[in-house]
Scaffold this active site. Structure first.
Site, mmCIF file in Angstrom:
data_model
loop_
_atom_site.group_PDB
_atom_site.id
_atom_site.type_symbol
_atom_site.label_atom_id
_atom_site.label_comp_id
_atom_site.label_asym_id
_atom_site.label_seq_id
_atom_site.Cartn_x
_atom_site.Cartn_y
_atom_site.Cartn_z
ATOM 1 N N ALA A 181 0.746 -1.312 0.052
ATOM 2 C CA ALA A 181 -0.104 -0.002 0.116
ATOM 3 C C ALA A 181 0.720 1.055 -0.098
ATOM 4 O O ALA A 181 1.872 1.169 0.606
ATOM 5 C CB ALA A 181 -0.990 0.165 1.376
ATOM 6 N N ASP A 182 0.274 2.250 -0.722
ATOM 7 C CA ASP A 182 1.128 3.579 -0.669
ATOM 8 C C ASP A 182 0.041 4.651 -0.577
ATOM 9 O O ASP A 182 -1.075 4.483 -1.451
ATOM 10 C CB ASP A 182 1.847 3.724 -1.800
#
Length: 208
Positions: A80-81
């Protein structure tokens, strides 16, 4: 038994997964990130996939070279970012306190967008892999802040490790007027959409 790996060292993402009762291990990606996209929604997906693929590759290589130590199992890697964008520009973490003050002065009284990209890498028992990506967007409207309020918030130290120089789940909560979208997405992981996206590809987190 199948295994879930979170390819992130973010305590906020760990807390969100723990909140919904998912059993997982943490193995953060360590490689250098490369950005080739421009749109915030594309950038977060690109970075999330890089993290997930890096960790998935390490796990797969380890399993193949240590067959005597590992049990064949399905593996799900979650990368995730999250980024904050304003006026089409991605805002990273502040370089210093002055940079944080400048960013907050720009965001106060306005609406910014928070994008989180999620990359799901599946590795089956035979080592075959598949990837499923998605992103979530939430609009965050901040109250007007005086110069003194901005200075006080920056002095707390909270903005210094956060994209956009603020944390909605912390002291900055008193300056959030409203949001349009998923609150957890702003914290760092849209867990509702994560669950729904996994279901869409035939995976139930609680049976994984």
């Amino acid at each position: 038994m199948s295994q879930i790996i979170l390819a992130s060292n973010s305590p906020r993402r760990r807390q969100l997964l723990e909140q919904i009762g998912v059993e997982f291990e943490v193995c953060p990606a360590k490689g250098e990130e490369t950005i080739t996209k421009k749109e915030p929604s594309e950038v977060v997906v690109e970075l999330a996939q890089q993290k997930a693929l890096e960790v998935a590759s390490m796990l797969n290589e380890y399993n193949l070279s240590h067959l005597e130590l590992t049990t064949p199992q399905d593996i799900l890697v979650i990368g995730a970012d999250t980024v904050v964008a304003f006026d089409g520009k991605i805002l990273g973490k502040p370089k210093d306190e002055q940079d944080a003050k400048k960013t907050l002065a720009m965001l106060q009284g306005n609406t910014n967008e928070v994008y989180t990209g999620v990359s799901l890498v599946f590795i089956d028992k035979k080592g075959r892999a598949g990837v499923h990506n998605f992103f979530e967007k939430t609009d965050v409207t901040m109250c007007k802040m005086s110069e003194k309020e901005i200075e006080r918030y920056v002095a707390s130290g909270e903005p210094m490790d956060k994209a956009g120089s603020y944390g909605i789940q912390g002291k900055c909560a008193i300056y959030i007027e409203k949001i349009n979208g998923d609150y957890n997405n702003v914290v760092g992981l849209p867990i509702s959409k994560l669950y729904q996206e996994l279901k869409s590809v035939g995976i139930d987190l609680y049976l994984w």
